[in-house]
Design a protein around this motif. Structure first.
Motif, PDB file in Angstrom:
ATOM      1  N   ALA A   1       0.829  -1.212   0.000  1.00  0.00           N
ATOM      2  CA  ALA A   1       0.000   0.000   0.000  1.00  0.00           C
ATOM      3  C   ALA A   1       0.860   1.257   0.000  1.00  0.00           C
ATOM      4  O   ALA A   1       1.741   1.402   0.850  1.00  0.00           O
ATOM      5  N   PRO A   2       0.622   2.193  -0.925  1.00  0.00           N
ATOM      6  CA  PRO A   2       1.452   3.393  -0.997  1.00  0.00           C
ATOM      7  C   PRO A   2       1.098   4.469   0.031  1.00  0.00           C
ATOM      8  O   PRO A   2       1.909   5.339   0.322  1.00  0.00           O
ATOM      9  N   GLY A   3      -0.118   4.414   0.588  1.00  0.00           N
ATOM     10  CA  GLY A   3      -0.546   5.446   1.525  1.00  0.00           C
ATOM     11  C   GLY A   3       0.008   5.246   2.919  1.00  0.00           C
ATOM     12  O   GLY A   3       0.372   4.141   3.305  1.00  0.00           O
ATOM     13  N   GLU A   4       0.042   6.320   3.697  1.00  0.00           N
ATOM     14  CA  GLU A   4       0.497   6.226   5.091  1.00  0.00           C
ATOM     15  C   GLU A   4      -0.601   5.695   5.994  1.00  0.00           C
ATOM     16  O   GLU A   4      -0.340   5.266   7.120  1.00  0.00           O
ATOM     17  N   VAL A   5      -1.842   5.715   5.494  1.00  0.00           N
ATOM     18  CA  VAL A   5      -2.990   5.172   6.221  1.00  0.00           C
ATOM     19  C   VAL A   5      -3.645   4.104   5.353  1.00  0.00           C
ATOM     20  O   VAL A   5      -3.844   4.306   4.151  1.00  0.00           O
ATOM     21  N   ILE A   6      -3.986   2.971   5.966  1.00  0.00           N
ATOM     22  CA  ILE A   6      -4.643   1.883   5.254  1.00  0.00           C
ATOM     23  C   ILE A   6      -6.076   1.755   5.769  1.00  0.00           C
ATOM     24  O   ILE A   6      -6.306   1.702   6.979  1.00  0.00           O
ATOM     25  N   ALA A   7      -7.029   1.740   4.846  1.00  0.00           N
ATOM     26  CA  ALA A   7      -8.431   1.492   5.185  1.00  0.00           C
ATOM     27  C   ALA A   7      -8.795   0.124   4.620  1.00  0.00           C
ATOM     28  O   ALA A   7      -9.046  -0.018   3.423  1.00  0.00           O
ATOM     29  N   TYR A   8      -8.792  -0.870   5.487  1.00  0.00           N
ATOM     30  CA  TYR A   8      -8.993  -2.255   5.038  1.00  0.00           C
ATOM     31  C   TYR A   8     -10.444  -2.704   5.224  1.00  0.00           C
ATOM     32  O   TYR A   8     -11.127  -2.273   6.160  1.00  0.00           O
ATOM     33  N   CYS A   9     -10.885  -3.622   4.350  1.00  0.00           N
ATOM     34  CA  CYS A   9     -12.158  -4.298   4.602  1.00  0.00           C
ATOM     35  C   CYS A   9     -12.220  -5.634   3.886  1.00  0.00           C
ATOM     36  O   CYS A   9     -11.596  -5.838   2.836  1.00  0.00           O
ATOM     37  N   ASP A  10     -12.991  -6.569   4.484  1.00  0.00           N
ATOM     38  CA  ASP A  10     -13.421  -7.745   3.765  1.00  0.00           C
ATOM     39  C   ASP A  10     -14.425  -7.281   2.714  1.00  0.00           C
ATOM     40  O   ASP A  10     -14.937  -6.155   2.777  1.00  0.00           O
ATOM     41  N   ASP A  11     -14.767  -8.165   1.783  1.00  0.00           N
ATOM     42  CA  ASP A  11     -15.612  -7.740   0.672  1.00  0.00           C
ATOM     43  C   ASP A  11     -17.107  -7.862   0.944  1.00  0.00           C
ATOM     44  O   ASP A  11     -17.904  -8.029   0.013  1.00  0.00           O
ATOM     45  N   ASP A  12     -17.517  -7.755   2.208  1.00  0.00           N
ATOM     46  CA  ASP A  12     -18.943  -7.809   2.547  1.00  0.00           C
ATOM     47  C   ASP A  12     -19.333  -6.661   3.481  1.00  0.00           C
ATOM     48  O   ASP A  12     -20.154  -6.808   4.379  1.00  0.00           O
ATOM     49  N   VAL A  13     -18.712  -5.501   3.249  1.00  0.00           N
ATOM     50  CA  VAL A  13     -18.969  -4.296   4.043  1.00  0.00           C
ATOM     51  C   VAL A  13     -19.570  -3.219   3.147  1.00  0.00           C
ATOM     52  O   VAL A  13     -19.143  -3.048   1.999  1.00  0.00           O
ATOM     53  N   PHE A  14     -20.573  -2.497   3.664  1.00  0.00           N
ATOM     54  CA  PHE A  14     -21.175  -1.379   2.927  1.00  0.00           C
ATOM     55  C   PHE A  14     -20.784  -0.078   3.616  1.00  0.00           C
ATOM     56  O   PHE A  14     -21.037   0.110   4.808  1.00  0.00           O
ATOM     57  N   TYR A  15     -20.175   0.830   2.861  1.00  0.00           N
ATOM     58  CA  TYR A  15     -19.707   2.108   3.409  1.00  0.00           C
ATOM     59  C   TYR A  15     -20.760   3.196   3.236  1.00  0.00           C
ATOM     60  O   TYR A  15     -21.311   3.379   2.139  1.00  0.00           O
ATOM     61  N   LEU A  16     -21.016   3.930   4.289  1.00  0.00           N
ATOM     62  CA  LEU A  16     -21.964   5.039   4.270  1.00  0.00           C
ATOM     63  C   LEU A  16     -21.240   6.339   3.924  1.00  0.00           C
ATOM     64  O   LEU A  16     -20.025   6.462   4.147  1.00  0.00           O
ATOM     65  N   PRO A  17     -21.946   7.328   3.382  1.00  0.00           N
ATOM     66  CA  PRO A  17     -21.310   8.611   3.053  1.00  0.00           C
ATOM     67  C   PRO A  17     -20.622   9.227   4.275  1.00  0.00           C
ATOM     68  O   PRO A  17     -21.175   9.231   5.370  1.00  0.00           O
ATOM     69  N   GLY A  18     -19.405   9.733   4.068  1.00  0.00           N
ATOM     70  CA  GLY A  18     -18.667  10.373   5.144  1.00  0.00           C
ATOM     71  C   GLY A  18     -17.902   9.418   6.039  1.00  0.00           C
ATOM     72  O   GLY A  18     -17.276   9.839   7.018  1.00  0.00           O
ATOM     73  N   TRP A  19     -17.904   8.141   5.689  1.00  0.00           N
ATOM     74  CA  TRP A  19     -17.252   7.145   6.557  1.00  0.00           C
ATOM     75  C   TRP A  19     -15.769   7.435   6.760  1.00  0.00           C
ATOM     76  O   TRP A  19     -15.262   7.340   7.886  1.00  0.00           O
ATOM     77  N   LEU A  20     -15.070   7.778   5.681  1.00  0.00           N
ATOM     78  CA  LEU A  20     -13.634   7.972   5.792  1.00  0.00           C
ATOM     79  C   LEU A  20     -13.317   9.234   6.595  1.00  0.00           C
ATOM     80  O   LEU A  20     -12.379   9.241   7.417  1.00  0.00           O
ATOM     81  N   ASP A  21     -14.083  10.285   6.402  1.00  0.00           N
ATOM     82  CA  ASP A  21     -13.895  11.514   7.174  1.00  0.00           C
ATOM     83  C   ASP A  21     -13.995  11.234   8.671  1.00  0.00           C
ATOM     84  O   ASP A  21     -13.180  11.714   9.465  1.00  0.00           O
ATOM     85  N   ARG A  22     -15.000  10.443   9.026  1.00  0.00           N
ATOM     86  CA  ARG A  22     -15.229  10.153  10.449  1.00  0.00           C
ATOM     87  C   ARG A  22     -14.112   9.285  11.027  1.00  0.00           C
ATOM     88  O   ARG A  22     -13.645   9.512  12.146  1.00  0.00           O
ATOM     89  N   HIS A  23     -13.667   8.295  10.275  1.00  0.00           N
ATOM     90  CA  HIS A  23     -12.564   7.453  10.738  1.00  0.00           C
ATOM     91  C   HIS A  23     -11.289   8.273  10.945  1.00  0.00           C
ATOM     92  O   HIS A  23     -10.584   8.116  11.947  1.00  0.00           O
ATOM     93  N   LEU A  24     -10.998   9.146   9.994  1.00  0.00           N
ATOM     94  CA  LEU A  24      -9.783   9.963  10.084  1.00  0.00           C
ATOM     95  C   LEU A  24      -9.878  10.973  11.219  1.00  0.00           C
ATOM     96  O   LEU A  24      -8.860  11.308  11.843  1.00  0.00           O
ATOM     97  N   GLU A  25     -11.092  11.460  11.511  1.00  0.00           N
ATOM     98  CA  GLU A  25     -11.268  12.374  12.641  1.00  0.00           C
ATOM     99  C   GLU A  25     -10.860  11.678  13.940  1.00  0.00           C
ATOM    100  O   GLU A  25     -10.160  12.259  14.784  1.00  0.00           O
ATOM    101  N   VAL A  26     -11.283  10.429  14.094  1.00  0.00           N
ATOM    102  CA  VAL A  26     -10.896   9.667  15.292  1.00  0.00           C
ATOM    103  C   VAL A  26      -9.389   9.414  15.290  1.00  0.00           C
ATOM    104  O   VAL A  26      -8.704   9.617  16.299  1.00  0.00           O
ATOM    105  N   LEU A  27      -8.877   8.994  14.144  1.00  0.00           N
ATOM    106  CA  LEU A  27      -7.450   8.673  14.021  1.00  0.00           C
ATOM    107  C   LEU A  27      -6.578   9.886  14.326  1.00  0.00           C
ATOM    108  O   LEU A  27      -5.521   9.763  14.955  1.00  0.00           O
ATOM    109  N   ASP A  28      -7.012  11.064  13.904  1.00  0.00           N
ATOM    110  CA  ASP A  28      -6.211  12.276  14.058  1.00  0.00           C
ATOM    111  C   ASP A  28      -6.436  12.986  15.393  1.00  0.00           C
ATOM    112  O   ASP A  28      -5.692  13.912  15.727  1.00  0.00           O
TER     113      ASP A  28
END
Length: 328
Positions: A107-134
């Protein structure tokens, strides 16, 4: 054979700059039989939810762990369209941990967002995860759907953090009934089974610098700093198709890193088929999907026979053997 001319790329630099986040999806749908009968649509919806509902920049990496030609063709099509940035096709299923080692190191990024292939992502999911991470210190992994069972292990470092004076903490049965119902429906449990599994467990919800989370996290989907997850990832390769993921949870905790979950939930679980209710929900995000056709449930005497533990045990024994034969 002699070389004629010079490679035009010699001396030039790539203009590619990786996004901060690499979304890494592990796919495995070897056929359309039994458990996998409707899994192609589940996998497709998972990837489409990433494409539709991720606003922040990202690179999408998909590792296919020996799926059918139908799945490979779909993934190659998405790669040709530019929706998948990095597509890795394995001829054989090398096991989950081996696949994660491959993906996370590549993975080239400094942050990895992993999932199995049976997950449904809701709008804004990545923003919220990064808010917690940061916001939180020493975060190991952040997941998007709370499951009470994950409070059983790998949470010591997180609970120690929750006791700090600058953290507001609540303890009790705090999770919404709808979230619990969604979990047991998609994991194939009854309420009675679920209640036995979580007996004695309590939810821990906290707030730090205005950001609320639950203690604990899952391994089916998570966002993590690359350098930290590589430190926690098991080195031993047992070639198991599944397994060692709980070892990963504990390893993150042993490193003194936090395992946290967003609240409210930012992802949903898809299970191995999409029913009418699930299809209606998914269509709200402009993703086309047809629900599975309902099957007539076993009634009376046969239903009682099927529910006997010994019958289920024998059936599962043969299911495992057949799975191995089909996928060898």
């Amino acid at each position: 054979m002699p070389r004629i001319g010079m490679n035009p790329g010699r001396g030039k630099k790539s203009e590619y700059q990786p996004a901060r986040v690499t979304i890494a999806v592990l796919t495995f749908v070897p056929n359309e039989v039994g458990y996998f009968k409707d899994r192609f649509d589940v996998m497709r919806v998972c990837i489409q939810s990433i494409i539709k509902n991720t606003q922040k920049p990202y690179d999408l990496m998909v590792f296919d762990n020996g799926s059918s030609a139908k799945v490979v063709e779909y993934l190659q099509g998405q790669h040709a369209l530019g929706n998948i940035d990095f597509l890795i096709l394995s001829k054989k299923n090398i096991g989950k941990i081996s696949a994660l080692q491959y993906m996370f190191n590549a993975a080239p990024g400094e942050v990895i967002a992993y999932c199995d292939d049976d997950v449904f992502y809701l709008p804004g999911w990545l923003d919220r995860h990064l808010e917690v991470l940061d916001t939180y210190p020493n975060v190991g992994i952040v997941t998007g759907f709370y499951i009470k069972n994950h409070m059983k292990e790998g949470v010591k470092s997180t609970l120690d953090f929750a006791k700090r004076s600058d953290v507001q903490m609540e303890i009790g049965n705090l999770v919404d009934r709808e979230i619990e119902q969604h979990y047991i429906s998609n994991i194939g449990r009854t309420w009675e089974q679920y209640q036995r599994e979580v007996d004695g467990l309590q939810d821990v919800r906290m707030e730090y610098k205005g950001v609320r989370t639950y203690a604990s996290a899952g391994h089916y989907q998570f966002v993590t700093p690359k350098e930290r997850i590589l430190s926690a990832l098991p080195d031993e390769r047992k070639n198991n198709l599944m397994g060692q993921m709980r070892e990963l949870d504990v390893a993150v905790d042993d490193l003194g890193l936090l395992r946290l979950c967003t609240t409210p939930a930012t992802v949903r679980l898809l299970g191995n088929q999409i029913n009418q209710e699930g299809a209606q929900f998914i269509r709200k995000f402009d993703i086309e999907i047809e629900p599975v056709k309902g099957s007539e449930k076993s009634k009376g005497f046969l239903k009682k026979i099927y529910q006997l533990p010994i019958v289920k045990k024998v059936a599962y024994f043969f299911y495992q053997r057949l799975f191995k034969i089909i996928n060898t």
